[in-house]
Design a protein around this motif. Structure first.
Motif, mmCIF file in Angstrom:
data_model
loop_
_atom_site.group_PDB
_atom_site.id
_atom_site.type_symbol
_atom_site.label_atom_id
_atom_site.label_comp_id
_atom_site.label_asym_id
_atom_site.label_seq_id
_atom_site.Cartn_x
_atom_site.Cartn_y
_atom_site.Cartn_z
ATOM 1 N N ALA A 1 -3.835 -26.276 24.944
ATOM 2 C CA ALA A 1 -5.020 -25.453 24.787
ATOM 3 C C ALA A 1 -6.027 -26.192 23.917
ATOM 4 N N PHE A 2 -7.285 -25.856 24.082
ATOM 5 C CA PHE A 2 -8.339 -26.404 23.235
ATOM 6 C C PHE A 2 -8.156 -25.914 21.806
ATOM 7 N N ASN A 3 -8.245 -26.824 20.865
ATOM 8 C CA ASN A 3 -8.233 -26.439 19.452
ATOM 9 C C ASN A 3 -9.273 -27.283 18.730
ATOM 10 N N PRO A 4 -10.345 -26.664 18.237
ATOM 11 C CA PRO A 4 -11.460 -27.435 17.668
ATOM 12 C C PRO A 4 -11.117 -28.063 16.327
ATOM 13 N N TRP A 5 -11.650 -29.278 16.099
ATOM 14 C CA TRP A 5 -11.436 -29.939 14.827
ATOM 15 C C TRP A 5 -12.233 -29.234 13.746
ATOM 16 N N VAL A 6 -11.794 -29.412 12.526
ATOM 17 C CA VAL A 6 -12.393 -28.863 11.300
ATOM 18 C C VAL A 6 -12.231 -27.344 11.216
ATOM 19 N N ILE A 7 -12.550 -26.621 12.285
ATOM 20 C CA ILE A 7 -12.494 -25.159 12.223
ATOM 21 C C ILE A 7 -11.090 -24.671 12.557
ATOM 22 N N GLY A 8 -10.544 -25.121 13.662
ATOM 23 C CA GLY A 8 -9.281 -24.611 14.151
ATOM 24 C C GLY A 8 -9.440 -23.230 14.726
ATOM 25 N N ASP B 1 -6.976 -30.843 23.101
ATOM 26 C CA ASP B 1 -6.592 -30.466 21.742
ATOM 27 C C ASP B 1 -7.221 -31.456 20.778
ATOM 28 N N LEU B 2 -8.221 -31.008 20.037
ATOM 29 C CA LEU B 2 -8.987 -31.870 19.134
ATOM 30 C C LEU B 2 -8.585 -31.676 17.679
ATOM 31 N N SER B 3 -7.383 -31.206 17.453
ATOM 32 C CA SER B 3 -6.934 -30.926 16.089
ATOM 33 C C SER B 3 -7.066 -32.146 15.193
ATOM 34 N N ASP B 4 -7.552 -31.919 13.975
ATOM 35 C CA ASP B 4 -7.568 -32.973 12.963
ATOM 36 C C ASP B 4 -6.412 -32.717 11.993
ATOM 37 N N HIS B 5 -6.458 -33.367 10.838
ATOM 38 C CA HIS B 5 -5.347 -33.272 9.891
ATOM 39 C C HIS B 5 -5.107 -31.841 9.430
ATOM 40 N N LEU B 6 -6.164 -31.088 9.211
ATOM 41 C CA LEU B 6 -6.042 -29.763 8.635
ATOM 42 C C LEU B 6 -5.841 -28.686 9.686
ATOM 43 N N THR B 7 -6.430 -28.856 10.861
ATOM 44 C CA THR B 7 -6.338 -27.811 11.877
ATOM 45 C C THR B 7 -5.118 -27.960 12.777
ATOM 46 N N MET C 1 -15.454 -33.664 8.482
ATOM 47 C CA MET C 1 -16.405 -34.134 9.481
ATOM 48 C C MET C 1 -16.638 -35.626 9.347
ATOM 49 N N THR C 2 -16.755 -36.085 8.103
ATOM 50 C CA THR C 2 -16.947 -37.512 7.871
ATOM 51 C C THR C 2 -15.762 -38.309 8.360
ATOM 52 N N GLY C 3 -14.562 -37.782 8.083
ATOM 53 C CA GLY C 3 -13.356 -38.489 8.499
ATOM 54 C C GLY C 3 -13.232 -38.571 9.998
ATOM 55 N N VAL C 4 -13.572 -37.479 10.712
ATOM 56 C CA VAL C 4 -13.456 -37.486 12.162
ATOM 57 C C VAL C 4 -14.429 -38.467 12.772
ATOM 58 N N LEU C 5 -15.659 -38.509 12.252
ATOM 59 C CA LEU C 5 -16.627 -39.463 12.759
ATOM 60 C C LEU C 5 -16.166 -40.880 12.525
#
Length: 401
Positions: free
Chosen positions: A389-396, A357-363, A25-29
Motif C-alpha cells: 500500500a502507499f505510505n507517504p514519507w514524513v507524514i505516514g 511504499d515511500l516510508s522513510d525512517h520514521l514512518t 524532508m532534508t534527509g529524503v531529498l
C-alpha cells in the motif's frame, strides 16, 4: 524451544515537530543524490583517521539515575512498579531510567500525529499493549516486546502496529527506555517530555533485560519475540549478545535499525573521522543529540563492539527491514545483517515488490507492508502474505494520506 547452539507549552511541541519534519524532508531529498557513499567508502575513510583513543568522553561516571516516581502502570498486575534505573557507564555523564506506561493513547495511522500526541502524553501506551493478564497460547507461545527508537517513546513508536499485533493473537508489551535528562547526557531534545531513548545504549540494554524478565515471569513464557525500531534494533541486538538475551529471544524483527551505525547523510561519518584525528567535535554534538545519538554513528566504540564477533548470535532468527528513503540509517544497507553460525537472517528492502511504499525512517512503523512483514515473521502460517500500500514519507498514513 531454543535451538542448541508534566505538561509543556504546545508551541514547544509544535516547534519540535516542525524541526523533525524539516530534518526528515532534508534527509529524503539528500537520499536521492546519485553519489551516496557506500558502506565500504565510509568505513575506509573513518579507519584512515582512527587513533585508537576513546571518543565517548573521559570523565568519570555521573549520577546513577534520575528521580522517578513509583506506580502500578497501566494494567501492570505484576506489582513490579514502573521505574527502574540504568547501571551507569564507564565514561562521560551517565544516568537515566526506564519506565512503564500509564494509560493508553488512541490508535494512529499517521506518524506525525502520533509523534505530537506522544510529546504531550509521554507515558501513554500504544493500543493493544501491556495487558499483564494476557497468557500466550499454543498457537502463539511467545509474547511480543516492542522496542521504540531514539527520540521516540512507546506510544508514538507503536500507535499503529500495537493493536493489529494484539488482534493477531499475541500478548504484546512495551515500555519507555533510555530516559536521560540533559545533565545525564540525554541531549537538548530530552527537555521535551516525550523524547526518550537518549541515554547510553548499554544502559538501555540492561533496562530491556529487566523488562523482558518481567514479561517472561508474568506470562510464564520461556522466550519472547522482539519488534524493534532504529536504536531499538541495535540495542536489542546488544541485549542478545551481552546481556543474556540470546537464550530468551526467538525472533528479532527490526526496522531501520542502526546495526552497523549510520552516516547521517555523511555528517556522522565526517564527525567521527574528525574526532579520530584528535579534534573532539563529537563531544560538542553529543550535547545536542545525546549519548545514544553519537553511539550510533559509524565507527563508534559501541558499533565496533556490537559487531566485533559477527552480526548475529546462534539461536535467533532475524528479520531485518530497511527502506530506500531512510534519512537516518543511511546508507540504508547498513541495517542489514550477515548470518553467523546457528542464526537465520532475512534482509528485506521495503520497496521490493511495493514501489508505492515511500516510508522513510520514521514512518516505516506506520506502513501496512512493514506491519505485514512483522506478522509473517511472527506467524508465517497464519500471515503468509505481504500487503502492499502507499505510505507517504514524513507524514505516514497507514496506507493512505
Amino acid at each position: 524451544m531454543k535451538r542448541s547452539t508534566s505538561d509543556r507549552p504546545l508551541s514547544v511541541a509544535v516547534m519540535m515537530g516542525v524541526s523533525v519534519l524539516t530534518m526528515s524532508m532534508t534527509g529524503v531529498l539528500a537520499s536521492a543524490a546519485p553519489s551516496a557513499p557506500t558502506e565500504q567508502n565510509l568505513a575506509d575513510y573513518i579507519a584512515a583517521g582512527r587513533t585508537g583513543t576513546p571518543v565517548a568522553g573521559s570523565g568519570s561516571a555521573g549520577s546513577s539515575g534520575s528521580a522517578c516516581t513509583s506506580g502500578s502502570g497501566a494494567g501492570s498486575g505484576n506489582g513490579s512498579g514502573n521505574c527502574y534505573g540504568g547501571s551507569g557507564s564507564s565514561s562521560g555523564s551517565s544516568g537515566g531510567y526506564a519506565s512503564d506506561t500509564v494509560g493508553y493513547g488512541p490508535p494512529m495511522t499517521s506518524w506525525l500525529a502520533a509523534f505530537g500526541y506522544g510529546l504531550l502524553h509521554p507515558n501513554a501506551a500504544p493500543p493493544g499493549s501491556n495487558d499483564w493478564r494476557c497468557k500466550p497460547t499454543t498457537q502463539h507461545p511467545r509474547p511480543v516486546v516492542m522496542v521504540h527508537g531514539t527520540w521516540m517513546n512507546a506510544y508514538n513508536g507503536f500507535a499503529y502496529m500495537g493493536q493489529p499485533i494484539k488482534d493477531a493473537g499475541f500478548c504484546t508489551f512495551t515500555f519507555n527506555y533510555g530516559r536521560a535528562n540533559l545533565l545525564e547526557g540525554g541531549g537538548l531534545g530530552s527537555v521535551l517530555p516525550g523524547v526518550m531513548g537518549t541515554g547510553y545504549i548499554e544502559d538501555s540494554a540492561k533496562q530491556l533485560a529487566t523488562f523482558v524478565d518481567r514479561v517472561l515471569a508474568a506470562t510464564g513464557a520461556s522466550e519472547v519475540d522482539l519488534v524493534a525500531h532504529s536504536q531499538g534494533g541495535s540495542m536489542s541486538n546488544y541485549y542478545t549478545k551481552f546481556e543474556g538475551g540470546a537464550a530468551k529471544v526467538e525472533n528479532l524483527i527490526t526496522y531501520g535499525a542502526t546495526h552497523h551505525g549510520t552516516s547521517l547523510d555523511g555528517i556522522g561519518a565526517l564527525g567521527r573521522a574528525i574526532n579520530n584525528f584528535g579534534i573532539d567535535i563529537l563531544g560538542f554534538i553529543e550535547i545536542l543529540v545525546g549519548h545514544a545519538g553519537i553511539q550510533q554513528t559509524i565507527g563508534s566504540d559501541f558499533v565496533n563492539k556490537l559487531n566485533a564477533n559477527g552480526d548475529t548470535v546462534a539461536g535467533v532468527d532475524y528479520t531485518v527491514v530497511g527502506t530506500r528513503y531512510d534519512e537516518i540509517t543511511n546508507p540504508y544497507a547498513l541495517t542489514f545483517l550477515q548470518p553467523g553460525p546457528g542464526a537465520t537472517v532475512q534482509n528485506i528492502t521495503l520497496q521490493d515488490g511495493c514501489e508505492q511504499d515511500l516510508s522513510d525512517h520514521l514512518t516505516i512503523l506506520y506502513s501496512p507492508r512493514a506491519l505485514s512483514i512483522a506478522l509473517r515473521a511472527l506467524d508465517p502460517v497464519g500471515h503468509p502474505t505481504l500487503e502492499c500500500a502507499f505510505n507517504p514519507w514524513v507524514i505516514g498514513g497507514g496506507g493512505s494520506l
